[in-house]
Scaffold this active site. Structure first.
Site: not given
Ligand code: GLA
Length: 372
Positions: A114-115, A149, A161
């Site tokens: 769900l990030s 990231e 996301d």
């Protein structure tokens, strides 16, 4: 536990950012595709105070009082840390040069697909943007948090996301064009049609995830290079005629990307027309393609989707990177409890871990919630 109780003073800024579910458009954000995620109500909150030196101190409500220490001078890709690398990466990507005390309260379920990592990155980014008056737009913040990231943490994710965590709007899904980052808000009111989107966290975490993700991204990039077109410019007929240039695996990966992009656009139309039966069919098509062409599903995700479908769901599919994490099922409200029961029962029978269930209507994106 609070910023005050750990660091003994009040923060300069508090910001929060949500996790997400993706209605449809999986594994195509890095292939110039369209995606249709929405922000969920679970959020990560971060409190930050500027220091007079170069130290960075990080603590989290979920890690009790342990304080992780680093410094601006130690920020480089591949730096030490576990969850701490995400906020450190954002500080690095935003080019902040002052020391900071940071307290994180992460309420997006971890490892559920769900990030939670994007929620953490984006809460820090929005807080720093405010604290240092950087005046970065949401699109710029999305690119910088993705860079954190990709380059600092080392995960070659796409931009979905971070974008939805920053740009989500209550009551809407976000149609994001991952090529130019333009967006369109798509209203979603499932409750008005007596429907609910059930989120099923399979609690499965298969270790293939990191290498498998990079490999698939590489397969799509190779297919696009060999065919001289990005996935969104290709149609199935062109893909078929170029098949001989591709390996069997590249061909299947590209087939997923091409068909998934078409499904997203069809889903937007179906939502606009409130044709939820068609939305359900598209969810199923997405799951099958991710399972058979992209090979990123797993027995737990398949069982969750199949059980939902055989108990009345309009459609169901895995979401996120795959190999575990969550699935979603589009259900009539009256079927939600029985479907949860059937899925739990099927998981016990198969010897899988107990699944967790969540539900969320589309929530709003990241924001500053307090500042001095
Ligand atoms: C992960 C990545 C996203 C996206 C999804 C799959 O969540 O972070 O960029 O690629 O997987 O759709």
């Amino acid at each position: 536990m609070s910023f005050q109780s750990i660091f003994g003073s009040d923060p300069d800024v508090v910001a929060a950012a949500p996790g997400r579910i993706n209605l449809i458009g999986e594994h195509i954000d890095y292939s110039d595709g369209f995606v249709l995620p929405f922000a969920i109500s679970s959020r990560t909150t971060v409190a930050i105070k500027k220091r007079n030196d170069q130290k960075i101190r990080l603590a989290s409500a979920q890690r009790h009082s342990t304080i992780f220490e680093s410094s601006i001078g130690q920020l480089h890709p591949g730096a030490e840390g576990k969850w701490e690398r995400y906020p450190l990466g954002v500080i690095w990507a935003l080019g902040v040069k002052d020391g900071l005390d940071i307290f994180v309260d992460g309420r997006v379920p971890l490892g559920a697909g769900l990030s939670s990592s994007a929620a953490l990155e984006c809460s820090v980014a929005v807080a720093l943007n405010h604290l240092f008056d950087l005046k970065l737009t949401n699109t710029e913040l999305a690119k910088l948090t993705q860079k954190a990231e990709n380059d600092f943490v080392g995960m070659p994710c796409g931009i979905m996301d971070q974008s939805i965590s920053l740009m989500g709007q209550a009551g809407h899904a976000l149609l994001l064009d991952c090529r130019d980052l333009s967006t369109k808000l798509i209203p979603i009111d499932l409750a008005a049609s007596d429907l609910e989107l059930l989120i099923i966290d399979t609690q499965a975490h298969h270790s293939l995830v990191d290498g498998g993700y990079a490999e698939r991204r590489g397969n799509c990039e190779a297919a696009a290079a060999k065919l001289g077109k990005s996935m969104r410019e290709l149609n199935l007929a062109e893909l078929e005629s170029g098949k001989s240039k591709l390996t069997e695996v590249e061909y299947r990966r590209a087939r997923h990307a091409v068909t998934e992009i078409a499904r997203v656009l069809e889903c937007v139309k179906a939502l606009e027309e409130k044709d939820f039966a068609l939305v359900g069919k598209l969810l199923n098509g997405s799951h099958q393609s991710l399972r058979d062409d992209y090979n990123v599903s797993c027995p737990e995700l398949d069982l969750a989707a199949d059980t939902a479908n055989s108990n009345g769901a309009l459609g169901a599919r895995m979401i996120g990177g795959g190999y575990g994490g969550s699935a979603i099922a589009l259900l009539k409200k009256e079927d939600v409890d029985s479907v949860k029961g059937k899925i739990a029962e099927a998981f016990t029978k198969a010897g899988f871990r107990n699944p967790r269930f969540f539900s969320s209507s589309p929530a709003s994106g990241a924001s500053v919630i307090e500042c001095k």
